[in-house]
Design a protein around this motif. Structure first.
Motif, PDB file in Angstrom:
ATOM      1  N   GLN A   1       1.054 116.031 122.488  1.00 26.39           N
ATOM      2  CA  GLN A   1       0.977 117.184 121.599  1.00 26.39           C
ATOM      3  C   GLN A   1       2.290 117.386 120.852  1.00 26.39           C
ATOM      4  O   GLN A   1       2.290 117.737 119.674  1.00 26.39           O
TER       5      GLN A   1
ATOM      6  N   ALA B   1       2.489 117.360 116.880  1.00 25.47           N
ATOM      7  CA  ALA B   1       3.000 118.534 116.175  1.00 25.47           C
ATOM      8  C   ALA B   1       4.147 118.157 115.249  1.00 25.47           C
ATOM      9  O   ALA B   1       4.190 118.582 114.091  1.00 25.47           O
TER      10      ALA B   1
ATOM     11  N   PHE C   1      -1.162 125.271 120.170  1.00 21.04           N
ATOM     12  CA  PHE C   1      -1.562 124.310 121.196  1.00 21.04           C
ATOM     13  C   PHE C   1      -2.900 124.727 121.777  1.00 21.04           C
ATOM     14  O   PHE C   1      -3.106 125.891 122.106  1.00 21.04           O
TER      15      PHE C   1
ATOM     16  N   MET D   1       2.280 122.205 126.846  1.00 25.15           N
ATOM     17  CA  MET D   1       2.442 121.182 125.837  1.00 25.15           C
ATOM     18  C   MET D   1       2.620 119.844 126.543  1.00 25.15           C
ATOM     19  O   MET D   1       3.391 119.731 127.483  1.00 25.15           O
TER      20      MET D   1
ATOM     21  N   THR E   1       5.534 126.486 117.468  1.00 23.12           N
ATOM     22  CA  THR E   1       4.584 127.552 117.139  1.00 23.12           C
ATOM     23  C   THR E   1       5.115 128.455 116.040  1.00 23.12           C
ATOM     24  O   THR E   1       4.334 128.969 115.238  1.00 23.12           O
TER      25      THR E   1
ATOM     26  N   ILE F   1      -3.820 120.013 119.217  1.00 22.94           N
ATOM     27  CA  ILE F   1      -3.071 121.011 118.464  1.00 22.94           C
ATOM     28  C   ILE F   1      -3.911 121.441 117.271  1.00 22.94           C
ATOM     29  O   ILE F   1      -4.831 120.751 116.849  1.00 22.94           O
TER      30      ILE F   1
ATOM     31  N   ILE G   1       2.211 125.689 114.490  1.00 25.57           N
ATOM     32  CA  ILE G   1       1.463 124.831 115.406  1.00 25.57           C
ATOM     33  C   ILE G   1       0.890 125.686 116.520  1.00 25.57           C
ATOM     34  O   ILE G   1       1.584 126.526 117.099  1.00 25.57           O
TER      35      ILE G   1
END
Length: 70
Positions: A5, A9, A60, A1, A54, A65, A58
């Motif tokens: 990002q 996110a 990656f 990440m 996540t 994303i 989300i």
């Protein structure tokens, strides 16, 4: 990440930095410093931040994303 990002996110989730910090169990300064590019969190903190995102849909990717859950 990446810091970018992380910011993206949070934007998709409409989370302020404080929410990411709380949901990942890291300090607000860890999130703030990471997103400003000041430092990279230690491994377990980075993993916790990624997991918090996540867990809320989300994903990656190498190009950014993707949101997998509404």
């Amino acid at each position: 990440m990446t810091p970018e990002q992380s910011r993206a996110a949070r934007g998709w989730l409409d989370w302020p930095q404080r929410t990411l910090a709380e949901r990942s169990g890291v300090s607000l300064s860890t999130v703030r410093d990471f997103e400003k590019g000041r430092r990279i969190p230690i491994g377990n903190n980075m993993a916790a931040m990624e997991k918090a995102l996540t867990d809320h849909g989300i994903e990656f990717t190498t190009s950014g994303i993707r949101v997998t859950k509404p």
